[in-house]
Design a protein around this motif. Structure first.
Motif, short mmCIF file in Angstrom:
data_model
loop_
_atom_site.label_atom_id
_atom_site.label_comp_id
_atom_site.label_asym_id
_atom_site.label_seq_id
_atom_site.Cartn_x
_atom_site.Cartn_y
_atom_site.Cartn_z
N GLY A 177 -14.24 -4.16 -1.80
CA GLY A 177 -13.51 -5.08 -2.66
C GLY A 177 -12.13 -4.54 -2.98
O GLY A 177 -11.15 -5.27 -2.99
N VAL A 178 -12.03 -3.22 -3.26
CA VAL A 178 -10.72 -2.61 -3.57
C VAL A 178 -9.85 -2.66 -2.33
O VAL A 178 -8.64 -2.95 -2.43
CB VAL A 178 -10.95 -1.15 -4.06
CG1 VAL A 178 -9.62 -0.42 -4.19
CG2 VAL A 178 -11.66 -1.14 -5.39
N MET A 179 -10.38 -2.47 -1.20
CA MET A 179 -9.60 -2.49 0.04
C MET A 179 -9.08 -3.90 0.29
O MET A 179 -7.96 -4.06 0.76
CB MET A 179 -10.47 -2.02 1.23
CG MET A 179 -10.72 -0.53 1.18
SD MET A 179 -11.81 0.00 2.49
CE MET A 179 -10.75 0.00 3.86
N GLU A 180 -9.86 -4.88 -0.08
CA GLU A 180 -9.45 -6.25 0.11
C GLU A 180 -8.29 -6.60 -0.81
O GLU A 180 -7.35 -7.29 -0.43
CB GLU A 180 -10.63 -7.17 -0.13
CG GLU A 180 -10.34 -8.59 0.25
CD GLU A 180 -11.59 -9.47 0.13
OE1 GLU A 180 -11.48 -10.48 -0.55
OE2 GLU A 180 -12.63 -9.11 0.70
N GLU A 181 -8.32 -6.09 -2.04
CA GLU A 181 -7.23 -6.37 -2.99
C GLU A 181 -5.94 -5.68 -2.54
O GLU A 181 -4.83 -6.20 -2.73
CB GLU A 181 -7.61 -5.87 -4.37
CG GLU A 181 -8.67 -6.71 -5.02
CD GLU A 181 -9.11 -6.11 -6.35
OE1 GLU A 181 -8.46 -5.17 -6.85
OE2 GLU A 181 -10.09 -6.61 -6.87
N ILE A 182 -6.03 -4.50 -1.96
CA ILE A 182 -4.86 -3.77 -1.51
C ILE A 182 -4.20 -4.49 -0.33
O ILE A 182 -2.98 -4.61 -0.27
CB ILE A 182 -5.23 -2.33 -1.11
CG1 ILE A 182 -5.69 -1.57 -2.32
CG2 ILE A 182 -4.06 -1.62 -0.47
CD1 ILE A 182 -6.19 -0.19 -2.02
N THR A 183 -4.93 -4.99 0.55
CA THR A 183 -4.39 -5.68 1.73
C THR A 183 -3.78 -7.01 1.38
O THR A 183 -2.90 -7.50 2.07
CB THR A 183 -5.48 -5.88 2.79
OG1 THR A 183 -6.53 -6.61 2.23
CG2 THR A 183 -5.89 -4.59 3.39
N ASN A 184 -4.18 -7.65 0.26
CA ASN A 184 -3.63 -8.96 -0.13
C ASN A 184 -2.42 -8.70 -0.91
O ASN A 184 -1.47 -8.91 -1.22
CB ASN A 184 -4.62 -9.75 -0.94
CG ASN A 184 -5.71 -10.29 -0.05
OD1 ASN A 184 -5.50 -10.43 1.12
ND2 ASN A 184 -6.81 -10.59 -0.65
#
Length: 184
Positions: A177-184
């Motif tokens: 989930g944290v990785m997804e927020e960083i990429t967006n």
């Protein structure tokens, strides 16, 4: 001609006393008759004999000249034939030398081609050996990895209980989930 012979026969019948005549006694008159006949023959036959001899001489000289010309022609033909023979022998020697050098060249080409083929076959063999060696190493690695993974899974399954399992899954979901927020 008959008159001439008749006159000689007639002269032969003249009496010999006090006059000129021919003696028909062969034994007594042979040298005289012969000298008279020879004198007549020489006097009248000299021109004819000279003409015959001159004609014969001219034919002999003509034959000699023709023979000389033929000899010269034959010598020229012989020299030409010798020159052609020398030329043909020279060409034959050149063909022989060129043939031997061509054979040697073909032999070297064949040796070089065979050597190149053997070198290529050696390279293919070495590549095949490296490929098979790499494949064997990869198979061994894969088996070792599979065994290590099986061992790790076995250890994890034996060590993990359901609560630890649940917490690991939740932590991994949080990381995703944290990785997804960083990429967006």
């Amino acid at each position: 001609m008959k008159n001439v012979t008749d006159s000689f026969v007639f002269l032969g019948h003249w009496p010999s006393a006090g006059s000129f005549g021919f003696n028909t006694d062969i034994l007594a008159t042979n040298p005289i008759n012969l000298s008279v006949v020879l004198g007549v023959l020489i006097f009248f036959g000299k021109g004819v004999l000279n003409d015959l001899l001159d004609n014969r001489k001219q034919r002999i000289l003509s034959t000699i000249r023709n023979s000389e010309e033929l000899r010269k022609g034959a010598i020229e033909q012989l020299e030409k034939a010798r020159a052609r023979l020398r030329k043909v022998e020279t060409e034959a020697d050149e063909y022989r030398v060129n043939g031997y050098s061509e054979i040697a060249r073909e032999k070297m080409n064949l040796i070089n081609a065979t050597s190149d083929s053997l070198e290529q076959l050696e390279n293919y063999k070495n590549e095949t050996l490296r490929f098979e060696q790499q494949r064997a190493i990869n198979q061994v690695r894969q088996r070792i990895f599979e065994q290590a993974l099986q061992g790790a899974l076995g250890i994890l399954n034996s060590c993990l209980n359901s609560e630890l399992h649940f917490r690991t899954i939740s932590a991994n979901i949080g990381i995703l989930g944290v990785m997804e927020e960083i990429t967006n």
